[in-house]
Write an enzyme that holds these catalytic residues in place. Structure first.
Site, PDB file in Angstrom:
ATOM      1  N   ARG A 265     -13.789 -13.218   8.753  1.00  0.00           N
ATOM      2  CA  ARG A 265     -14.521 -14.424   8.373  1.00  0.00           C
ATOM      3  C   ARG A 265     -15.057 -14.236   6.960  1.00  0.00           C
ATOM      4  O   ARG A 265     -15.393 -13.122   6.542  1.00  0.00           O
ATOM      5  CB  ARG A 265     -15.678 -14.696   9.341  1.00  0.00           C
ATOM      6  CG  ARG A 265     -15.258 -15.226  10.699  1.00  0.00           C
ATOM      7  CD  ARG A 265     -14.707 -16.646  10.594  1.00  0.00           C
ATOM      8  NE  ARG A 265     -14.429 -17.241  11.896  1.00  0.00           N
ATOM      9  CZ  ARG A 265     -13.257 -17.178  12.517  1.00  0.00           C
ATOM     10  NH1 ARG A 265     -12.254 -16.512  11.955  1.00  0.00           N
ATOM     11  NH2 ARG A 265     -13.077 -17.775  13.685  1.00  0.00           N
ATOM     12  N   GLU A 294     -14.763 -23.001   3.155  1.00  0.00           N
ATOM     13  CA  GLU A 294     -13.317 -23.179   3.137  1.00  0.00           C
ATOM     14  C   GLU A 294     -12.992 -24.668   3.029  1.00  0.00           C
ATOM     15  O   GLU A 294     -13.393 -25.427   3.907  1.00  0.00           O
ATOM     16  CB  GLU A 294     -12.681 -22.600   4.404  1.00  0.00           C
ATOM     17  CG  GLU A 294     -12.804 -21.094   4.485  1.00  0.00           C
ATOM     18  CD  GLU A 294     -12.268 -20.503   5.776  1.00  0.00           C
ATOM     19  OE1 GLU A 294     -12.178 -19.270   5.870  1.00  0.00           O
ATOM     20  OE2 GLU A 294     -11.959 -21.278   6.712  1.00  0.00           O
ATOM     21  N   HIS A 313      -6.819 -19.698   5.358  1.00  0.00           N
ATOM     22  CA  HIS A 313      -7.166 -19.402   6.753  1.00  0.00           C
ATOM     23  C   HIS A 313      -5.984 -19.708   7.682  1.00  0.00           C
ATOM     24  O   HIS A 313      -6.083 -20.519   8.608  1.00  0.00           O
ATOM     25  CB  HIS A 313      -8.404 -20.197   7.178  1.00  0.00           C
ATOM     26  CG  HIS A 313      -9.127 -19.574   8.342  1.00  0.00           C
ATOM     27  ND1 HIS A 313     -10.474 -19.711   8.546  1.00  0.00           N
ATOM     28  CD2 HIS A 313      -8.683 -18.802   9.382  1.00  0.00           C
ATOM     29  CE1 HIS A 313     -10.836 -19.080   9.656  1.00  0.00           C
ATOM     30  NE2 HIS A 313      -9.757 -18.518  10.169  1.00  0.00           N
TER      31      HIS A 313
END
Length: 349
Positions: A265, A294, A313
Site C-alpha cells: 500500500r 492513487e 495498482h
C-alpha cells in the site's frame, strides 16, 4: 397492457416474462457501486452476478433508501467501492455480509462492521500469484532500467546505443521481503529461480521447512534486512503499525545501490522521504505499484524522476485473477445467506 407489450418485445409469453421478472425480484439484493464505468464492477462479470443476485447500484439505493434498504443482504466491494460508513450501515437493516475483492482491508472499519453483526470475506488466494508476478516484474524492470531503455530505443533523438548504459544484476543478489504472507512467500518462490539470497521480516518466523524450500533467512529486526538487501520489496498489509514503515531513517539504512519495490500500500512509505532519497542518491531507484493518493496529482515531483517506475495498482489485474475474485465473492455471499461457513471469512483480531 405494458407487461404484455414488454413480453412481446422479448419474444416470450406474458406468463414466462412475468415469471422471469418475479424471479429477479426474489433474488437476494446485493449493493454494488455501479454496473459500468471506472468505479463500477467488472462489466464482464455482471451477467454471472445477476444469475445469483439482484444487483442494486448506489445510485438506485440513494434514490430509494426506504424501499431498497431492507432488500439488500450483501455489499459487493470492487476496487474499494462502495465506501461503507455508519450512515450506510444504518440504512441496511438486513445486511449480513460484506464481500471484498482482493486481500487488503485497510479501507474497511472491521470493528464498525462487527458492531452491526456484519460478516466480512475477502479473496486472498485469488490475488497472491498475480501480485507476486507483478512484484518480480517491477523488480526486474527497475534493475535493468527497462522503461528508460524503451524510451531510449524509441526516442527520435537516439542515434546510437552506449555500451556503458548499465543496470543492476538480479541473479545472485539479495532480496529483502517485508511481509512474508501469501504474496511475500510467492515472491520468494519466484526469486529463488533467480538464485537470489532471500531475507525476510515478518511478525513471526515461517516454519523451518518453508524457509528451507525458498532459502529464506528470517530477520527479526527490519534494520538488518534493510542494511543487507540489494532489493527491498514491501508485501505487507497496511495497519496502524505499518503506516509509514519506510521513512527517511529506513531509507538511509539501505545501500546506495538498492532498489525499493512496493506492492503493498502507498502509505507504507513516506513519499516525501522517498522523493528526497531518489533525488539525492540515498537509494538507486524505486518501483511502485501503489502510491498515496492513487493516482498521484499530475504535478507530483515523483512523476518527473527517471529512477522510478510507477504502475496504476495493477498487481491483481489479470482476467484470470479477477474472475476468481468474483467467483470467490459469490461463494462467500451465498454461504452467508444460506447460513453456511463462509470461505475466506475475515475474523476480527
Amino acid at each position: 397492457m405494458n407487461r404484455i407489450n414488454l413480453a412481446s418485445q422479448t419474444c416470450v409469453s406474458p406468463e414466462l416474462f412475468h415469471a422471469k421478472v418475479m424471479g429477479e425480484q426474489d433474488l437476494p439484493g446485493v449493493l454494488v457501486s455501479a454496473l459500468e464505468g471506472p468505479a463500477g464492477v467488472c462489466e464482464e462479470h455482471v451477467g454471472d452476478l445477476q444469475k445469483h443476485f439482484r444487483l442494486i447500484t448506489m445510485q438506485e439505493f440513494m434514490g430509494n433508501k426506504t424501499q431498497l434498504g431492507p432488500k439488500i443482504h450483501a455489499v459487493y466491494i470492487w476496487g474499494g467501492k462502495p465506501a461503507i460508513d455508519r450512515e450506510l450501515l444504518q440504512g441496511l437493516p438486513a445486511l449480513k455480509i460484506v464481500a471484498n475483492s482482493g486481500a487488503g482491508l485497510d479501507h474497511l472499519d472491521l470493528k464498525l462492521l462487527a458492531s452491526f453483526g456484519v460478516k466480512v470475506a475477502n479473496t486472498p488466494w485469488a490475488v497472491s500469484s498475480p501480485t507476486a508476478d507483478m512484484g518480480m516484474a517491477l523488480l526486474l524492470a527497475a534493475a535493468r532500467r527497462v522503461v528508460e531503455g524503451h524510451q531510449l530505443a524509441i526516442s527520435p533523438d537516439t542515434e546510437k546505443f552506449s555500451t556503458n548504459w548499465l543496470g543492476q544484476e538480479v541473479t545472485g543478489a539479495t532480496l529483502g521481503i517485508v511481509g512474508m504472507g501469501r504474496i511475500g512467500y510467492k515472491v520468494a518462490q519466484r526469486a529463488r529461480a533467480f538464485d537470489m539470497k532471500i531475507l525476510y521480516h515478518n511478525r513471526k518466523c515461517r516454519k523451518l521447512e518453508e524457509e528451507e524450500a525458498v532459502g529464506a533467512t528470517y530477520c527479526e529486526r527490519l534494520d538488518d534486512l534493510l542494511q543487507r538487501s540489494d532489493f527491498v520489496m514491501l508485501a505487507v498489509s497496511l495497519t496502524p503499525q505499518t503506516h509509514g514503515l519506510i521513512g527517511r531513517r529506513e531509507l538511509r539504512l539501505m545501500k546506495p545501490t538498492a532498489i525499493l519495490v512496493n506492492i503493498g500500500r502507498g502509505l507504507l512509505v513516506d513519499q516525501d522521504a522517498l522523493l528526497e532519497a531518489l533525488q539525492t542518491g540515498v537509494i538507486k531507484a524505486a518501483a511502485l505499484d501503489v502510491t498515496h493518493p492513487e493516482p498521484l496529482p499530475r504535478d507530483h515531483p515523483l512523476l518527473k524522476l527517471k529512477n522510478i517506475i510507477l504502475t496504476p495498482h495493477i498487481g491483481s489485474a489479470t482476467h484470470q485473477a479477477r474472475l476468481q475474485m468474483m467467483e470467490n465473492m459469490v461463494e462467500s455471499i451465498r454461504a452467508s445467506l444460506d447460513g453456511l461457513p463462509i470461505p475466506n471469512e475475515v475474523l476480527l483480531k
